[in-house]
Write a protein that holds these residues in place. Structure first.
Motif, short mmCIF file in Angstrom:
data_model
loop_
_atom_site.label_atom_id
_atom_site.label_comp_id
_atom_site.label_asym_id
_atom_site.label_seq_id
_atom_site.Cartn_x
_atom_site.Cartn_y
_atom_site.Cartn_z
N MET A 1 27.14 75.36 -24.62
CA MET A 1 26.05 76.05 -25.32
C MET A 1 26.03 77.52 -24.92
SD MET A 1 22.85 73.41 -25.00
CE MET A 1 22.94 73.47 -23.20
N ARG A 2 25.81 78.38 -25.89
CA ARG A 2 25.65 79.81 -25.62
C ARG A 2 24.33 80.24 -26.25
NH1 ARG A 2 28.80 84.10 -23.97
NH2 ARG A 2 28.17 86.15 -24.77
N PRO A 3 23.22 80.16 -25.51
CA PRO A 3 21.93 80.49 -26.09
C PRO A 3 21.80 81.97 -26.39
CG PRO A 3 21.73 80.18 -23.74
CD PRO A 3 23.13 79.76 -24.10
N ASN A 4 20.92 82.28 -27.33
CA ASN A 4 20.56 83.67 -27.57
C ASN A 4 19.58 84.11 -26.48
OD1 ASN A 4 21.93 83.97 -30.12
ND2 ASN A 4 20.39 82.60 -30.95
N VAL A 5 19.82 85.29 -25.93
CA VAL A 5 18.98 85.82 -24.85
C VAL A 5 18.49 87.21 -25.26
CG1 VAL A 5 18.89 86.50 -22.44
CG2 VAL A 5 20.29 84.54 -23.12
N ALA A 6 17.17 87.34 -25.37
CA ALA A 6 16.57 88.63 -25.72
C ALA A 6 15.87 89.18 -24.47
CB ALA A 6 15.57 88.48 -26.85
N PRO A 7 16.35 90.31 -23.91
CA PRO A 7 15.73 90.88 -22.72
C PRO A 7 14.67 91.93 -23.07
CG PRO A 7 17.82 91.95 -23.11
CD PRO A 7 17.63 90.97 -24.25
N PHE A 8 13.65 92.01 -22.24
CA PHE A 8 12.59 93.02 -22.38
C PHE A 8 12.40 93.64 -21.01
CE2 PHE A 8 12.07 89.89 -25.63
CZ PHE A 8 11.68 90.60 -26.76
N PHE A 9 12.64 94.95 -20.91
CA PHE A 9 12.58 95.63 -19.61
C PHE A 9 11.26 96.34 -19.45
CE2 PHE A 9 13.84 99.25 -16.75
CZ PHE A 9 14.08 98.47 -15.62
N ASP A 10 10.60 96.10 -18.32
CA ASP A 10 9.36 96.80 -17.97
C ASP A 10 9.70 97.89 -16.96
OD1 ASP A 10 6.44 97.18 -17.78
OD2 ASP A 10 6.76 96.47 -15.74
N CYS A 11 9.64 99.14 -17.40
CA CYS A 11 10.05 100.26 -16.54
C CYS A 11 9.17 100.38 -15.30
CB CYS A 11 10.02 101.57 -17.33
SG CYS A 11 11.22 101.66 -18.67
N ALA A 12 7.88 100.10 -15.44
CA ALA A 12 6.96 100.31 -14.32
C ALA A 12 7.30 99.42 -13.13
CB ALA A 12 5.53 100.06 -14.77
N THR A 13 7.81 98.21 -13.39
CA THR A 13 8.11 97.29 -12.29
C THR A 13 9.60 96.95 -12.20
OG1 THR A 13 7.71 95.34 -13.68
CG2 THR A 13 5.82 96.26 -12.50
N SER A 14 10.41 97.54 -13.05
CA SER A 14 11.86 97.27 -13.08
C SER A 14 12.16 95.80 -13.30
CB SER A 14 12.53 97.76 -11.79
OG SER A 14 12.37 99.15 -11.64
N THR A 15 11.32 95.14 -14.09
CA THR A 15 11.42 93.69 -14.33
C THR A 15 11.95 93.39 -15.72
OG1 THR A 15 9.49 93.33 -12.91
CG2 THR A 15 10.11 91.53 -14.36
N PHE A 16 12.83 92.40 -15.80
CA PHE A 16 13.28 91.87 -17.09
C PHE A 16 12.56 90.57 -17.40
CE2 PHE A 16 16.98 94.56 -16.17
CZ PHE A 16 17.16 95.17 -17.40
N THR A 17 12.00 90.50 -18.60
CA THR A 17 11.50 89.26 -19.18
C THR A 17 12.52 88.81 -20.22
OG1 THR A 17 9.19 89.86 -18.85
CG2 THR A 17 9.65 88.21 -20.56
N TYR A 18 12.72 87.50 -20.33
CA TYR A 18 13.71 86.98 -21.27
C TYR A 18 13.08 85.96 -22.22
CZ TYR A 18 17.06 88.98 -18.00
OH TYR A 18 17.76 89.85 -17.20
N VAL A 19 13.48 86.04 -23.48
CA VAL A 19 13.21 84.98 -24.44
C VAL A 19 14.54 84.32 -24.75
CG1 VAL A 19 12.33 84.40 -26.72
CG2 VAL A 19 11.28 86.27 -25.42
N VAL A 20 14.61 83.00 -24.55
CA VAL A 20 15.84 82.24 -24.71
C VAL A 20 15.64 81.25 -25.84
CG1 VAL A 20 17.57 80.85 -23.52
CG2 VAL A 20 16.15 82.45 -22.21
N HIS A 21 16.59 81.22 -26.77
CA HIS A 21 16.44 80.36 -27.95
C HIS A 21 17.80 80.10 -28.58
CE1 HIS A 21 16.89 83.70 -30.95
NE2 HIS A 21 16.53 84.41 -29.89
N ALA A 22 17.82 79.17 -29.54
CA ALA A 22 19.07 78.82 -30.21
C ALA A 22 19.22 79.52 -31.56
CB ALA A 22 19.17 77.31 -30.40
N GLY A 23 18.19 80.20 -32.03
CA GLY A 23 18.24 80.87 -33.33
C GLY A 23 16.87 80.94 -33.94
N ASP A 24 16.72 81.69 -35.01
CA ASP A 24 15.43 81.84 -35.67
C ASP A 24 14.83 80.48 -36.02
OD1 ASP A 24 15.90 84.50 -35.45
OD2 ASP A 24 15.82 84.94 -37.60
N GLY A 25 13.53 80.36 -35.80
CA GLY A 25 12.82 79.14 -36.15
C GLY A 25 12.99 77.99 -35.19
N THR A 26 13.56 78.24 -34.00
CA THR A 26 13.83 77.15 -33.05
C THR A 26 12.89 77.24 -31.85
OG1 THR A 26 15.47 78.44 -31.82
CG2 THR A 26 16.26 77.16 -33.72
N PRO A 27 12.84 76.17 -31.04
CA PRO A 27 12.08 76.23 -29.79
C PRO A 27 12.65 77.28 -28.83
CG PRO A 27 12.47 73.97 -30.42
CD PRO A 27 13.33 74.81 -31.32
#
Length: 286
Positions: free
Chosen positions: A1-27
């Motif tokens: 499996m190669r999931p889709n990984v969308a990163p979101f970087f918060d500059c103030a804390t140097s933190t990455f948040t990730y949304v992991v999914h298999a494609g649009d409309g999925t869990p």
């Protein structure tokens, strides 16, 4: 499996948040979310989390998991805000109970903060598997930075939390209560025994001036080039380096507010009689 990984970087804390999914409309799963906090005013806001919400809604994702790699000391979790907006179950490693017990004493917290992990919807045991849609994850216990650190392996991607950093930055500190440089070394060896092409996603990046923040590396790149933990570094050499380095580090700016919120799964303390919520600042405790 190669999931889709969308990163979101918060500059103030140097933190990455990730949304992991298999494609649009999925869990989907959200990993290590950020609630904005101004330490000067004590005000919270949700700009960072709202970016994640907008992405989830744009791609019609159904959030099933709100995962924390550990009780962060450098940012506040937005898990409860995201749960109200998007749904999903909050989850962390079962050793959070140990961390709660330590900080419950530090902050002299009352009965509203039991050290039993019940603030979270689910506590992962080591190597426990979980699913969301067609994706399967595995919770890897990787102590060292704290006793409760988890990494989440989802397909060919591993979200390493505060174990490894980008190769030119190295590794996480081990001087917080319950931290252990020997344990961190062994945890990293577990991660670096995965296939070389395994994608590794960082919780933070603290880049040198020569480059911008990056979130992704690989097992092969870390084994070849990590400045603290490349192939050939012995456990004793790493522990000596890590211990000496940690003695030079100051406390994270947000450790006192962050830990109080994060051991509660992102919930704020209960309001007092005047309707205001308060965080404690213990004097001379660290």
């Amino acid at each position: 499996m190669r999931p889709n990984v969308a990163p979101f970087f918060d500059c103030a804390t140097s933190t990455f948040t990730y949304v992991v999914h298999a494609g649009d409309g999925t869990p989907a799963a959200i990993i290590d979310s950020v609630l904005d906090y101004d330490p000067k005013s004590g005000r919270t806001s949700t700009a960072s989390a709202d970016r994640v919400i907008a992405f989830v809604r744009e791609h019609r994702l159904q959030v099933q998991w709100l995962l924390e790699t550990h009780a962060h000391a450098d940012h506040l979790s937005a898990a409860q805000y995201l749960k109200r907006e998007l749904g999903g179950k909050t989850a962390i490693g079962e050793q959070i109970r140990t961390v709660q017990g330590v900080f419950k004493r530090v902050f002299n917290l009352g009965g509203d903060v039991p050290a039993d992990g019940t603030q979270f919807d689910h506590l992962f045991a080591a190597d426990e598997t979980f699913t969301f849609g067609e994706l399967t994850g595995r919770a890897l216990h990787v102590p060292g930075h704290t006793p409760a650190d988890m990494a989440y392996q989802i397909g060919d991607a591993v979200f390493v939390g505060d174990t490894l950093f980008m190769p030119d930055v190295g590794s996480a500190r081990c001087d917080f209560p319950g931290g252990d440089a020997h344990a961190l070394y062994r945890s990293v060896q577990k991660l670096l025994a995965l296939p070389p092409q395994t994608r590794l996603f960082m919780c933070h990046d603290y880049p040198p001036p020569s480059r911008e923040a990056r979130c992704e590396t690989s097992v092969e790149q870390e084994r070849r080039a990590n400045v603290h933990l490349h192939d050939g570094i012995s456990e004793d050499a790493f522990v000596q380096m890590r211990t000496e380095r940690d003695r030079t580090l100051s406390m994270p700016v947000l450790i006192l507010p962050a830990v109080q919120v994060n051991i509660r799964a992102g919930e704020m303390p209960l309001p007092e009689s005047n309707g205001v919520r308060y965080l404690k600042i213990p004097l001379n405790a660290f």
